[in-house]
Design an enzyme around this catalytic site. Structure first.
Site, mmCIF file in Angstrom:
data_model
loop_
_atom_site.group_PDB
_atom_site.id
_atom_site.type_symbol
_atom_site.label_atom_id
_atom_site.label_comp_id
_atom_site.label_asym_id
_atom_site.label_seq_id
_atom_site.Cartn_x
_atom_site.Cartn_y
_atom_site.Cartn_z
ATOM 1 N N HIS A 27 33.771 32.938 36.352
ATOM 2 C CA HIS A 27 33.031 33.064 35.095
ATOM 3 C C HIS A 27 33.818 32.515 33.903
ATOM 4 C CE1 HIS A 27 35.215 37.032 34.580
ATOM 5 N NE2 HIS A 27 35.217 36.624 33.330
ATOM 6 N N SER A 61 40.271 37.925 31.377
ATOM 7 C CA SER A 61 39.785 37.533 32.695
ATOM 8 C C SER A 61 40.503 36.288 33.199
ATOM 9 C CB SER A 61 38.289 37.243 32.653
ATOM 10 O OG SER A 61 37.554 38.427 32.594
ATOM 11 N N ASP A 68 33.826 35.469 42.388
ATOM 12 C CA ASP A 68 34.257 35.241 41.006
ATOM 13 C C ASP A 68 35.681 34.690 40.932
ATOM 14 O OD1 ASP A 68 34.173 34.993 38.315
ATOM 15 O OD2 ASP A 68 34.019 37.129 37.855
#
Length: 388
Positions: A123, A236, A154
Site C-alpha cells: 500500500h 508503514s 501487503d
C-alpha cells in the site's frame, strides 16, 4: 475475490486501518493532535540532556564520584544500560531505513540487500512504478523502480538505480519472538524522517484485515505481531526492531477505535513478521513474482449476501474455478457458504480470515445453503490462492 465488499475488521470492538499509506503529497500533514502519544514513548535521536551537577556544601572526601558524562546524573544503572542499548540499536539500524516518496504520498522501507532491493508495504507503493528514495541518514534522493507488489500480503519490493553505499538491515527469526520483548519502530511517521518509537510485543499470532479502499490492497495478514510502539501514517513499510538490532517485522497497521469516532486506539499496532517478509521478498527477487503464496483457497469467486434486515448472512458463490477443490466437491454458482470448520462465515472478510488460518492441501468442512433452501455439509481439499 469478487466485489470489494470486505471492510475493516478486528474482533468485535476494534477497527483496523492503514497507518502508513502515508500522507497525501497534495494534502496538508495529518493533524498532529491525532497522533497523540500512546503508552509507548518516542525515542529521541538527539543526545539525551544531562543534569548539571549541583555545587555541594559538603567537602567530605567520601562523597561518591560524579556520574559519567554519557549518562544523566542520578540515573539507575539498569536505566543507563537500557538507554545505551537503545542508542546502539538506533545507530546500527537507522542507516538501513529509507523514505519512499510517490506522486501521491510517502512511506517507509528497509534496505534488503547490497544490490539495492528495498522491501516495503504494497500500500506504500500503490499503483506507482517509479519512486524517490531518501536515506534516514540524509543525502540526495535516489530513483527506484518497482520489482513486484504482492497485494495479498501487503508487501512489495522496489530497487534503487544506484545502490552504492546502501546498508542492508539484518533480519531476525520471528519464530523466536516473545510477548513482552522491547521493540523499536523506525520509519517516517507524518513525514518526520528517521523517527523512532519504543514499546513491547503485546501479542503474537494475530489475524488482522485491512480496508480495501484508499489504495489499500485489502490484505488479510496472519501471524501478525501486535505492538505498543507508536505507529502513525508514514511508518508503514519501516522496521520493527529488537534490542539485538534485528528487524523482526514491518509495521503495517494501526487500530482505530469506533467509540472515538475512528480515532487512534492508543498502543495497538500490527507488523508483518520478518519470516514472512524475507520469504516473499526472496521469491520476488529471484523469480520476479510470488510463486508460493502459502494461502489456502476454495477455488470460488464470491460476494457477501445481505439479509432482509440489511445485515450480512453469508457468502454467495458467483463462479467456481474449473478443476478446483470447490468444483470437485460439488459447490455450484448460487450456493451460499455458511461456515468452514464450524466457524461462522458472514461475509467475504470473515471468509478470508478463516482461510488465512489454513494451508493449501488441508481438508475443510464447509456448510452450504443451497438455492432451494436446503443445507449440506461437504469436505473440500483446499488449493493455493494465486498471487494475483
Amino acid at each position: 475475490m469478487g466485489e470489494k465488499t470486505s471492510r475493516i475488521a478486528l474482533f468485535a470492538a476494534v477497527a483496523i486501518a492503514l497507518t502508513g499509506c502515508g500522507q497525501r503529497a497534495n494534502s496538508p500533514p495529518a493533524d498532529l493532535a491525532a497522533a497523540t502519544p500512546t503508552a509507548s514513548s518516542s525515542v529521541s535521536l538527539s543526545t539525551p540532556p544531562t543534569t548539571s551537577p549541583t555545587a555541594s556544601l559538603s567537602t567530605s572526601p567520601t562523597a561518591p564520584p560524579s556520574p559519567s558524562p554519557s549518562a544523566p546524573a542520578g540515573a539507575p544503572p539498569d536505566a543507563t544500560a537500557l538507554e545505551a542499548a537503545y542508542e546502539r540499536v538506533i545507530t546500527r539500524v537507522l542507516p538501513s531505513i529509507v523514505q519512499i516518496t510517490t506522486d501521491n504520498g510517502l512511506g517507509s522501507g528497509i534496505v534488503y540487500d547490497r544490490a539495492g532491493h528495498i522491501v516495503t508495504n504494497a500500500h506504500v507503493v500503490g499503483n506507482a512504478n517509479r519512486f524517490q528514495v531518501t536515506l534516514a541518514t540524509g543525502g540526495a534522493p535516489r530513483t527506484a523502480k518497482l520489482v513486484e507488489s504482492f497485494g495479498l500480503g501487503d508487501l512489495a519490493v522496489i530497487k534503487v538505480d544506484k545502490p552504492e553505499g546502501l546498508t542492508p538491515a539484518v533480519f531476525g527469526d520471528s519464530r523466536k519472538l516473545r510477548v513482552g520483548q522491547i521493540v523499536l519502530a523506525m520509519g517516517n511517521p507524518l513525514g518526520l524522517s528517521g523517527s523512532v518509537t519504543n514499546g513491547i510485543i503485546s501479542a503474537l499470532g494475530r489475524t488482522v484485515s485491512e480496508s480495501d479502499d484508499e489504495g489499500s490492497p485489502g490484505a488479510t495478514i496472519t501471524g501478525a505481531i501486535q505492538t505498543s510502539a507508536a505507529i502513525n501514517p508514514g511508518n508503514s513499510g519501516g522496521a520493527l526492531v529488537n534490542l539485538a538490532g534485528e528487524v523482526i517485522g514491518i509495521p503495517t497497521l494501526a487500530a482505530l477505535n469506533p467509540e472515538l469516532g475512528g480515532g487512534p486506539a492508543p498502543g495497538i499496532g500490527f507488523a508483518i513478521p520478518s519470516n514472512v517478509v524475507t520469504d516473499i521478498a526472496a521469491q520476488i527477487i529471484q523469480d520476479g513474482k510470488v510463486t508460493n503464496t502459502h494461502r489456502a483457497a476454495l477455488g470460488v469467486t464470491v460476494q457477501t449476501v445481505i439479509g432482509v434486515d440489511g445485515r450480512p448472512v453469508g457468502v454467495g458463490v458467483v463462479r467456481v474455478s474449473k478443476g478446483s477443490g470447490a468444483e470437485k466437491a460439488g459447490i455450484k454458482s448460487g450456493d451460499v457458504l455458511i461456515s468452514i470448520n464450524n466457524v461462522r462465515i458472514s461475509d467475504t472478510q470473515s471468509l478470508s480470515e478463516v482461510l488465512a488460518t489454513l494451508n493449501p492441501g488441508d481438508q475443510a468442512t464447509v456448510q452450504i445453503l443451497r438455492p432451494d433452501g436446503s443445507t449440506s455439509t461437504i469436505t473440500i481439499v483446499l488449493g493455493e490462492l494465486p498471487s494475483s
